[in-house]
Design a protein around this motif. Structure first.
Motif, mmCIF file in Angstrom:
data_model
loop_
_atom_site.group_PDB
_atom_site.id
_atom_site.type_symbol
_atom_site.label_atom_id
_atom_site.label_comp_id
_atom_site.label_asym_id
_atom_site.label_seq_id
_atom_site.Cartn_x
_atom_site.Cartn_y
_atom_site.Cartn_z
ATOM 1 N N MET A 1 0.831 -1.380 -0.111
ATOM 2 C CA MET A 1 -0.153 0.023 0.049
ATOM 3 C C MET A 1 0.759 1.277 -0.009
ATOM 4 S SD MET A 1 -3.178 -0.610 2.374
ATOM 5 C CE MET A 1 -2.384 -1.135 3.814
ATOM 6 N N GLN A 33 3.485 -2.330 4.476
ATOM 7 C CA GLN A 33 2.428 -2.872 5.254
ATOM 8 C C GLN A 33 1.822 -4.234 4.692
ATOM 9 O OE1 GLN A 33 0.654 1.175 4.151
ATOM 10 N NE2 GLN A 33 -0.097 1.150 6.359
ATOM 11 N N SER A 36 -4.757 -5.990 3.803
ATOM 12 C CA SER A 36 -5.445 -5.746 2.412
ATOM 13 C C SER A 36 -6.459 -4.301 2.782
ATOM 14 C CB SER A 36 -6.157 -6.643 1.913
ATOM 15 O OG SER A 36 -7.554 -6.889 2.961
ATOM 16 N N LEU A 37 -6.573 -3.504 1.690
ATOM 17 C CA LEU A 37 -7.409 -2.431 2.028
ATOM 18 C C LEU A 37 -8.517 -2.368 0.892
ATOM 19 C CD1 LEU A 37 -8.017 0.814 3.282
ATOM 20 C CD2 LEU A 37 -6.345 1.444 1.337
ATOM 21 N N SER A 38 -9.927 -2.077 1.206
ATOM 22 C CA SER A 38 -10.736 -1.882 0.337
ATOM 23 C C SER A 38 -11.575 -0.768 0.486
ATOM 24 C CB SER A 38 -11.770 -3.134 0.361
ATOM 25 O OG SER A 38 -12.449 -3.381 1.490
ATOM 26 N N TRP A 39 -11.922 0.036 -0.237
ATOM 27 C CA TRP A 39 -12.716 1.257 -0.212
ATOM 28 C C TRP A 39 -14.043 1.376 -1.275
ATOM 29 C CZ3 TRP A 39 -8.173 1.056 -2.289
ATOM 30 C CH2 TRP A 39 -7.840 1.577 -3.543
ATOM 31 N N TYR A 59 -14.096 2.876 4.219
ATOM 32 C CA TYR A 59 -12.931 1.960 3.883
ATOM 33 C C TYR A 59 -12.725 0.696 4.913
ATOM 34 C CZ TYR A 59 -9.784 3.779 7.337
ATOM 35 O OH TYR A 59 -9.277 4.390 8.522
ATOM 36 N N TYR A 61 -9.642 -1.661 6.382
ATOM 37 C CA TYR A 61 -8.428 -2.349 6.359
ATOM 38 C C TYR A 61 -8.234 -3.435 7.085
ATOM 39 C CZ TYR A 61 -3.206 -2.702 7.264
ATOM 40 O OH TYR A 61 -2.290 -3.141 7.161
ATOM 41 N N GLN A 62 -7.891 -4.715 6.648
ATOM 42 C CA GLN A 62 -7.696 -5.874 7.381
ATOM 43 C C GLN A 62 -5.999 -6.390 7.126
ATOM 44 O OE1 GLN A 62 -10.428 -9.133 6.233
ATOM 45 N NE2 GLN A 62 -9.910 -10.142 8.020
ATOM 46 N N ASN A 63 -5.434 -6.437 8.210
ATOM 47 C CA ASN A 63 -4.219 -6.775 8.567
ATOM 48 C C ASN A 63 -3.935 -8.182 9.100
ATOM 49 O OD1 ASN A 63 -1.624 -6.406 8.670
ATOM 50 N ND2 ASN A 63 -1.483 -5.628 10.717
ATOM 51 N N LYS A 70 -9.987 -6.256 11.641
ATOM 52 C CA LYS A 70 -10.310 -5.165 10.548
ATOM 53 C C LYS A 70 -10.451 -3.827 11.261
ATOM 54 C CE LYS A 70 -13.208 -8.166 7.588
ATOM 55 N NZ LYS A 70 -14.610 -8.440 7.200
#
Length: 86
Positions: A1, A33, A36-39, A59, A61-63, A70
């Motif tokens: 990211m 990082q 995943s990032l979704s928006w 958005y 963000y899940q690490n 999340k």
């Protein structure tokens, strides 16, 4: 990211973390990082001549792999052309 954001960000751009920080300074202190990032843009507007726009929406963000990993939030991105239409 990190690489993705820096590839399209204006070097003078800012992020709010929660106070405004120059984007290059913010990412200088972050390694690669994971996650995943979704928006999803819920609103977008563009100027009449197409040189300035914004998008905004939620958005996620899940690490990790579980739902406990999340982070949820809202974003606003301001876009402008660089003079070459990019």
């Amino acid at each position: 990211m990190k690489e993705g954001f820096l590839a399209v960000a204006d070097p003078d751009g800012i992020v709010f973390r929660p106070k405004p920080v120059k984007i290059t300074d913010f990412y200088a202190n972050i390694e690669k990082q994971a996650g995943s990032l979704s928006w999803t843009p819920k609103i977008a507007r563009i100027s009449y001549n197409g040189d300035l726009a914004f998008t905004a929406g939620p958005y996620v963000y899940q690490n990790g792999k579980s739902d406990d990993d999340k982070v949820y939030g809202d974003y606003v991105s301001v876009w402008r052309t660089d003079g070459d239409g990019k």
